[in-house]
Scaffold this active site. Structure first.
Site, PDB file in Angstrom:
ATOM      1  N   ILE A 138       0.872  -1.134  -0.089  1.00 28.92           N
ATOM      2  CA  ILE A 138       0.111  -0.085  -0.098  1.00 28.92           C
ATOM      3  C   ILE A 138       0.831   1.246   0.200  1.00 28.92           C
ATOM      4  O   ILE A 138       2.098   1.057   0.354  1.00 28.92           O
ATOM      5  CB  ILE A 138      -0.975   0.200   1.142  1.00 28.92           C
ATOM      6  CG1 ILE A 138      -1.962  -1.128   1.351  1.00 28.92           C
ATOM      7  CG2 ILE A 138      -1.692   1.268   1.141  1.00 28.92           C
ATOM      8  CD1 ILE A 138      -2.669  -1.454   2.529  1.00 28.92           C
ATOM      9  N   GLU A 139       0.342   2.402  -0.612  1.00 27.73           N
ATOM     10  CA  GLU A 139       1.355   3.568  -0.682  1.00 27.73           C
ATOM     11  C   GLU A 139       1.741   4.125   0.720  1.00 27.73           C
ATOM     12  O   GLU A 139       2.655   4.878   0.576  1.00 27.73           O
ATOM     13  CB  GLU A 139       0.761   4.260  -1.659  1.00 27.73           C
ATOM     14  CG  GLU A 139      -0.684   5.078  -1.348  1.00 27.73           C
ATOM     15  CD  GLU A 139      -1.823   4.287  -1.911  1.00 27.73           C
ATOM     16  OE1 GLU A 139      -2.757   4.585  -2.272  1.00 27.73           O
ATOM     17  OE2 GLU A 139      -1.714   2.973  -2.262  1.00 27.73           O
ATOM     18  N   SER A 140       1.019   3.676   1.474  1.00 27.60           N
ATOM     19  CA  SER A 140       1.570   4.142   2.941  1.00 27.60           C
ATOM     20  C   SER A 140       2.839   3.862   3.378  1.00 27.60           C
ATOM     21  O   SER A 140       3.323   4.172   4.213  1.00 27.60           O
ATOM     22  CB  SER A 140       0.229   3.841   3.980  1.00 27.60           C
ATOM     23  OG  SER A 140       0.345   2.355   4.094  1.00 27.60           O
ATOM     24  N   GLY A 141       3.344   2.760   2.777  1.00 28.11           N
ATOM     25  CA  GLY A 141       4.524   2.245   3.044  1.00 28.11           C
ATOM     26  C   GLY A 141       4.632   0.659   3.682  1.00 28.11           C
ATOM     27  O   GLY A 141       5.592   0.269   4.122  1.00 28.11           O
TER      28      GLY A 141
ATOM     29  N   ILE B 284       8.366   4.137  -0.462  1.00 21.26           N
ATOM     30  CA  ILE B 284       7.767   3.149  -1.275  1.00 21.26           C
ATOM     31  C   ILE B 284       7.196   3.843  -2.630  1.00 21.26           C
ATOM     32  O   ILE B 284       7.311   3.393  -3.692  1.00 21.26           O
ATOM     33  CB  ILE B 284       6.151   2.971  -0.540  1.00 21.26           C
ATOM     34  CG1 ILE B 284       5.752   1.525  -1.347  1.00 21.26           C
ATOM     35  CG2 ILE B 284       5.269   3.710  -0.413  1.00 21.26           C
ATOM     36  CD1 ILE B 284       6.375   0.345  -1.165  1.00 21.26           C
TER      37      ILE B 284
END
Length: 519
Positions: free
Chosen positions: A325-328, A355
């Site tokens: 997920i783009e949150s890392g 990320i």
């Protein structure tokens, strides 16, 4: 001298006209105590006025919390961010042109913090070319107030004959971030946070802009008691610490208790998951899962795309891919709703800008994303509806750079009803909203750019699968049981290209048993 102060004192440091950075991802890492204090101060004193708000990911609960606290009329004059879909109070001000708004790709906003910290002019990147972020299209402007302001946040740059976008750095006068523990010297740990997100980058950007860094923490401890490996933001970057009340210090907005399985503190056994009911979501998820390959790095969007992970788990192949997920967060089982951005049993938690560096450089093998509108060229809109901009989030970074993108969702919007019998799909009641449009309201994904860069693009629905070609959208598969004219073409505002060897979707998708997928 201790750096611990009250939330009221912290709020008093925000002065008229300042640019304030706020950390967090939806509800994770939200400095709620500080935002409440600033809102209360404005209500009581009508100060500070005319702030510029900067944040990366969307930060809110769709109601009152997060950036919604700063939606008092007059408090802020401008917002620069990646997503405002969970900030309805801010959105209202933008629709009414009572605030200037710019929405940038989320990965760019996180990288802007690094650029600002390094005193660089901005972020030079290909991300956003040919989309609404491109100054030749809309230049990230959210509303008429932004257009009237004459301000530009992005410009077109040509280097060695190639087009790039330069997104300006944003110097910060003050920032609010959140951590777990803070010691008397200002060292901050994040061990109970579900995400690392952008706390360090925001602190560095603010500090190097000559600004004030304020960290909300769950508890204050003696100096020297946080282990060196646990210090994620060193005290030299932090000016003040505020201890948040328990009710304003939750790990996220979805739960009012700590979930150690999200922070990686513990790994919980995942009880045998009930198979997803065979319906539209599962059909889309199953067809999407056919695009997975062993060892792939995968990104999942919100909604129907999440069904791909459920199908992979049910089929026993989830251990052969890495969900991200783009949150890392990497690995584990992604959480949804207001817990989006987190994961149960993460294998790793890295910083959000890191990320996005991996994504932007083409490290993402396949992504499954939603689509609100698709036009005859193959452009996709997820960022503007009925004149109201919600922003792209990480969608542009992801969709523009993944090797393969599968836009996944139902064929029509609204109250669609279907029935599956004898491995065939029947449309019982058509959805009341057409998704396949003559033209999209806003270009969040550019088909032209995808064709130029050689990406593999699919549009997967419960009744049909399309593929992007250099001549437009081509229908390549239809579900068994549906009528091409009545169920597909009649519900599109354009006639797609149709493959000469038009195929039926894999019949295993429509059976109420495992597909027996393997790599």
């Amino acid at each position: 001298m201790s750096k611990v102060v009250s939330p009221e004192f912290a709020a008093s440091l925000v002065k008229d006209g300042m640019t304030i950075g706020v950390g967090g991802f939806v509800g994770f890492g939200a400095p709620e105590e500080l935002l409440i204090a600033l809102q209360e101060r404005y209500k009581e004193t009508k100060s500070p006025k005319g702030l510029t708000i900067f944040h990366c990911a969307g930060l809110g609960d769709g109601a009152e919390r997060g950036i919604n606290h700063l939606a008092e009329e007059g408090l802020a004059k401008k917002i620069i961010c990646g997503h405002i879909g969970l900030e309805p109070k801010i959105s209202k001000l933008l629709v009414e042109n009572k605030m200037i708004g710019f929405c940038l790709p989320q990965g760019v906003t996180s990288q802007i913090l690094r650029a600002t910290a390094g005193k660089k002019p901005g972020v030079l990147t290909h991300v956003g070319l040919n989309t609404f972020a491109d100054p030749r299209v809309e230049g990230c402007k959210v509303n008429q107030a932004a257009i009237n302001s004459g301000e530009e946040v992005v410009s077109l740059v040509k280097i060695e004959g190639k087009d790039y976008l330069l997104y300006k750095s944003v110097p910060l006068d003050i920032c609010f971030i959140k951590g777990t523990l803070g010691d008397e010297d200002g060292n901050i740990s994040l061990q109970k946070e579900a995400l690392i997100s952008d706390q360090l980058e925001m602190a560095a950007a603010t500090h190097n802009s000559g600004g004030i860094v304020i960290a909300q923490v769950e508890n204050v401890v003696k100096k020297g008691t946080i282990k060196a490996h646990d210090v994620k933001i060193h005290g030299f970057l932090v000016d003040y610490i505020v201890k948040g009340k328990p009710e304003n210090s939750y790990q996220g907005f979805a739960d009012n208790y700590y979930r150690p399985e999200l922070s990686g503190e513990i790994t919980i056994p995942l009880s045998a998951m009930e198979p997803m009911e065979l319906g539209n979501r599962k059909i889309c998820g199953r067809r999407g899962a056919l695009e997975l390959k062993k060892g792939s790095l995968v990104n999942l969007g919100i909604g129907v795309p999440e069904a791909v992970a459920a199908v992979a788990g049910e089929e026993g192949i989830s251990g052969d891919i890495t969900l991200s997920i783009e949150s890392g967060v990497l690995g584990g089982v992604p959480t949804g709703g207001l817990a989006i951005g987190g994961t149960v049993n993460p294998e790793a938690i890295i910083k959000q800008p890191d990320i996005f560096d991996i994504y932007d450089g083409g490290g993402l093998d396949v992504s499954f994303l939603g689509a609100a509108e698709i036009d005859e060229k193959g452009n996709v809109n997820v960022s503007k509806f009925g004149g109201r901009v919600v922003g792209p989030g990480g969608f542009i970074n992801i969709s523009q750079n993944a090797k393969k993108v599968c836009f996944t969702g139902t064929f029509t919007a609204g109250k669609l009803e279907t029935k599956i019998e004898d491995s065939k799909l029947t449309i019982v009641k058509e959805g009341n909203g057409i998704k396949f449009k003559k033209s999209v309201e806003q270009i969040t994904f550019s088909a032209d750019y995808a064709n130029e860069s050689g990406q593999e693009i699919y549009y997967i629905t419960e009744r049909a699968v399309f593929k992007l070609t250099d001549k437009g959208v081509k229908l390549i598969e239809i579900a068994p049981g549906v009528d091409l004219q009545k169920d597909i073409l009649a519900n599109m505002e354009f006639k797609p290209l149709i493959a000469e060897d038009l195929k039926l979707m894999d019949e295993r998708i429509f059976k109420n048993e495992k597909m027996r997928l393997s790599f």
